[in-house]
Design an enzyme around this catalytic site. Sequence first.
Site, mmCIF file in Angstrom:
data_model
loop_
_atom_site.group_PDB
_atom_site.id
_atom_site.type_symbol
_atom_site.label_atom_id
_atom_site.label_comp_id
_atom_site.label_asym_id
_atom_site.label_seq_id
_atom_site.Cartn_x
_atom_site.Cartn_y
_atom_site.Cartn_z
ATOM 1 N N SER A 139 0.980 -1.235 0.086
ATOM 2 C CA SER A 139 0.017 0.002 0.177
ATOM 3 C C SER A 139 1.041 1.182 0.064
ATOM 4 C CB SER A 139 -0.743 0.101 1.200
ATOM 5 O OG SER A 139 -1.820 -1.021 1.209
ATOM 6 N N GLU A 140 0.775 2.121 -0.769
ATOM 7 C CA GLU A 140 1.651 3.462 -1.085
ATOM 8 C C GLU A 140 1.592 4.159 -0.043
ATOM 9 O OE1 GLU A 140 -0.739 2.560 -3.260
ATOM 10 O OE2 GLU A 140 -1.797 4.270 -3.851
#
Lengths: 237, 207
Positions: B45-46
């Site tokens: 997840s960025e």
Amino acid sequence: MVGRHANKVVASIEEALAPLTDGMTILCGGFGLSGNPEALIKGVVARGVKDLTLVSNNAGNMGKGLALWLKAGIVKKVICSYIGGNEDLHTRMASGEVKVEITPQGTLAERLRAAGAGIPAFYTPTGVGTVVEEGKETKEIDGRRYILERALPGDVALVRANRADRFGNLRFWRTGRNFNPVMATAAKLSIVECDQLVDNGAISPDDVHLAGIFVHRIVHVAEHENAFEFRTVRKRP
Amino acid sequence: MTFSTEDMARRASKEIPAGSIVNLGIGLPTQVADYLPVGHAWLHSENGLLGTGPFPFEGEEDPNLINAGKQTVTVLPGGSTFDSAASFGMIRGGHVDVAILGAMQVAANGDIANWAVPGGKVMGIGGAMDLASGCKNVIAMMQHVTKKNEHKLVARCDYPLTATRVVTLVITDLGVFAPTGEAFRIVELAPGVTREQAIAATGAPLV
């Protein structure tokens, strides 16, 4: 003679924010509403400064967090990566009250990192062939085109940490870390709001996420709202 | 018959090699996680999380443990958290193997447009451009045509671009299609979808 790394812990949000003046560029940690320096955000409105340039990934959401600054009319420009459902920003962008510069999220993070690390600009592949490239220098390196992006320094960084020692060594909690550390590195004055304040030595040097060299003021705030944006759960089996 | 969104997510999950690092875009692509066997791949997840786990049990949700869609999640054993600069270093540096992204338009040359509709409300770029240009394999997942029946698989994108020449595969309700430069190659059609139907719904040559 007292160096700037003596006596960082201040007693109140008011005291922490005393150096703020009109027109400053303020970097504020947080991804959406998570990892937000909530008390400092509220304190800036009470401080009464205006014409701020705000650097934040989202500039608030659902009327909360940095949306308070938009509602108070103290922001003239926002540099962010994503607006999404932030209606407070949509309406002020549409009316022209707030100028908005949208930058890819990774470029935003790297511009901050570069500012803190003494790099004035850097080449990145992100945004090549898109509107992000417009008006910027490009260069081909080993057969691939890159955009020259500038560092993004700030006057003040507002940072939320889970735990701080008195020198300002920080630990963050889960994805509350997000932009907080890079923003702390990129500002002339970094103000940290921590959930827990501990004595020097209580955090093992190997467990420090951000070294206290990047921190100038620390204020302990025990209670936080920690707002949810999307509370997604599953049933217990 | 066409692929349902569940069918599309299941089909997309087959494109994820075991032991790979995967970033699932916000919205439809997030559903792909439901079809990945436990331990099959590491979800990135960025916002700063590798090893993203399923939604938490009721009562265990933590507002400071979220995915890039700002949904509460969990972290699996072996997972890690890091700051945004490190997270996008992973993406830009080519360390993320697969990105599955929603899209508004994909062109036959692999261009993708997924962040803005001309004349529409500007939602922002977020991590879309970094993911599309930085991940090693970019797969688009979307409905084959718009609600107004306009083509989304096109010869050239006329929406603002996210990245150029990056998409390797498009998974839609009509099937699976690979951009080849001048055309889309049919990899497979959804059950009951005819070649003629797919050709009519595609704004570029289909081979």
